[in-house]
Scaffold this active site. Structure first.
Site, short mmCIF file in Angstrom:
data_model
loop_
_atom_site.label_atom_id
_atom_site.label_comp_id
_atom_site.label_asym_id
_atom_site.label_seq_id
_atom_site.Cartn_x
_atom_site.Cartn_y
_atom_site.Cartn_z
N THR A 1 10.22 0.31 1.46
CA THR A 1 9.78 -0.38 0.13
C THR A 1 8.12 -0.86 0.81
O THR A 1 8.08 -0.87 1.39
CB THR A 1 10.09 -0.28 -1.51
OG1 THR A 1 9.39 -2.12 -0.83
CG2 THR A 1 10.95 -0.19 -1.25
N CYS A 2 7.13 -0.59 -1.01
CA CYS A 2 5.85 -0.67 0.22
C CYS A 2 5.46 -2.36 -0.98
O CYS A 2 4.59 -2.49 -0.40
CB CYS A 2 4.60 0.42 -1.30
SG CYS A 2 4.59 1.36 -0.64
N ASP A 3 6.38 -2.69 -1.01
CA ASP A 3 6.60 -4.42 -1.82
C ASP A 3 7.02 -5.61 -0.15
O ASP A 3 7.37 -4.87 0.50
CB ASP A 3 7.14 -4.52 -2.72
CG ASP A 3 7.75 -6.12 -3.37
OD1 ASP A 3 6.35 -6.64 -2.81
OD2 ASP A 3 7.93 -6.10 -4.39
N ASN B 1 11.07 2.20 -5.96
CA ASN B 1 9.72 3.58 -5.28
C ASN B 1 10.26 4.73 -5.27
O ASN B 1 9.76 5.47 -4.02
CB ASN B 1 9.39 2.46 -3.83
CG ASN B 1 8.15 1.30 -3.69
OD1 ASN B 1 8.43 1.37 -3.02
ND2 ASN B 1 7.77 1.30 -5.11
#
Ligand SMILES: Cc1ncc(COP(=O)(O)O)c(C=O)c1O
Length: 415
Positions: free
Chosen positions: A348-350, A388
């Site tokens: 994910t983008c986190d 996501n």
């Protein structure tokens, strides 16, 4: 400072065998993540528990893993269940488990849960506060005594060496438990006994020892003061699973044996014991296989981006504070490469989606290579999200893969 070079991890015989079996899985399963579910390992964990805690009635804590296959197998094996909510009770009822095999072991229950308990005549519950007893009284005053649950008062004592200390949120001191048992009598509830949960991943025998002693003390005092002789003690969960080399039951059996000696002694004194094991039953039955979807070098470390992360199957890193093993599936990589402490993260983008800042891995893993994580069956899939837009890992039972040729006959009958 140059990155530290490591030698390959020493893994147990059990993991070496698992690694060999995983390599037999047909290639179309790889690419995304999947859990390999080993039904035989589930059966082995059940047998391990029953062998070591003789005479202790098991209530499986379904919060650890509520897959139908597990619940059906345990129901068939005659186990009872620990549920935390209305939805969990309803799931058990739908599988044919009746309320007399259920303890609602959440000390604070919402209205729907209370109504569901009444509707299905749930046999037992726990409480640790005067307020919750009043709530129970309000709900149960119109219910016939034979349809009311036994109320177990949950105590807590300081826990040593546990992964998550449940005593920070639940349980009361033994002296207050004595008072709460007396409150049950005053309110017309059915006092049943004492329960506790020593905290998760308790490798410390002393936690069980102290809580058992305190439970016996409360019950003896209660008898002395009221003449009511209660004999039921619920020793909860907390039985650990998972060692650094992944040796499975070999690591946990000595402790289970020692806990068994404590429960044997309590039973010899006339107490009836039950337990709520979660992790120890389901953790070892699931292995996650994930794939390297990205690779780079940063701050003199290799970074591997995997197809699953802390929002998915590895959420136990956040919620369960559980460290996991990351092992390469392809054994040949081990000998052909240097090993170093790699950063392992999710898709994910986190920024929080990092499973490890330094886990020993070969430097030469490439996109499409697979890693496996054993012992991830507890508190993983129950809390995984699709953040996501990444799908949850699918579950592949060993019995669905003739290549692995290990269908457990007991389970085949149950499911
Ligand atoms: C009330 C209760 N019982 C049993 C369990 C299962 O514990 P474990 O998985 O540590 O055996 C839990 C876990 O949080 C719990 O809250």
């Amino acid at each position: 400072m140059p990155p530290q070079k490591n030698t390959p991890l020493l893994i147990s015989q059990r993991l070496q065998e698992l690694q060999k079996r995983l390599r037999l899985i047909p290639s179309h399963y790889f690419g995304n993540s999947f859990y390999l579910f080993d039904e035989e390992a589930l059966a082995d964990a059940v047998a391990l528990f029953e062998k070591n805690l003789k005479g202790v009635t098991p209530f499986y804590a379904m919060k650890a893993n509520d897959r139908d296959e597990i619940l059906r197998y345990l129901a068939q094996a005659g186990w009872s269940f620990d549920a935390a909510s209305a939805a969990e009770v309803e799931k058990l009822i739908a599988l044919g488990v009746s309320g007399d095999r259920i303890i609602l072991a959440n000390p604070f229950k919402d209205r729907r849960t209370l109504e569901t308990m009444v509707e299905h005549r749930v046999a037992m519950t726990t409480a640790d506060s005067p307020e919750e007893l009043v709530k129970l009284q309000q709900v149960y005053q119109a219910v016939a005594p034979e349809d009311q649950p036994l109320v177990l008062i949950r105590i807590s004592l300081p826990a040593e060496g546990v992964q998550t200390d449940l005593g920070v949120k639940f349980g009361c001191p033994p002296l207050q438990a004595l008072q709460l048992l007396k409150n049950c009598l005053k309110l017309g509830l059915k006092p049943g006994g004492i329960s506790f949960h020593v905290g998760t991943q308790s490798w410390n025998l002393g936690n069980y020892e102290r809580c058992l002693e305190a439970s016996v003390w409360v019950l003896k005092e209660f008898k002395r003061e009221t003449g009511v002789d209660l004999r039921l003690i619920d020793i909860g969960g907390g039985f650990p699973w998972g060692s650094a080399d992944g040796s499975g039951s070999l690591a946990v059996e000595p402790l289970l044996g020692q806990i068994g000696q404590l429960t044997d002694a309590a039973q010899a004194e006339g107490y009836t014991l039950q337990a709520q094991p979660g992790r120890v039953i389901c953790a070892g039955a699931f292995t996650l296989v994930s794939t390297v979807i990205g690779k780079t070098h940063r701050n003199q470390r290799v970074w591997y981006y995997l197809s699953d992360g802390v929002y998915g199957a590895y959420n136990g890193i956040l919620y369960d504070h559980q460290p996991y093993l990351f092992l390469p599936l392809d054994q040949s990589l081990e000998s052909q490469s240097e090993w170093s402490d790699a950063v392992v993260c999710g898709p994910t983008c986190d920024g929080v989606d990092i499973m490890s800042q330094g886990t020993p891995l070969p430097d030469n893993l490439e996109l499409g290579d697979s890693l496996f994580t054993p012992d991830i069956g507890a508190y993983s899939m129950v809390a995984a999200s699709q953040f996501n837009g990444f799908s949850r890992a699918q579950i592949v039972p060993v019995s669905s893969l003739p290549e692995l040729d290990r269908l457990s006959p007991t389970l085949a009958q149950a499911v």
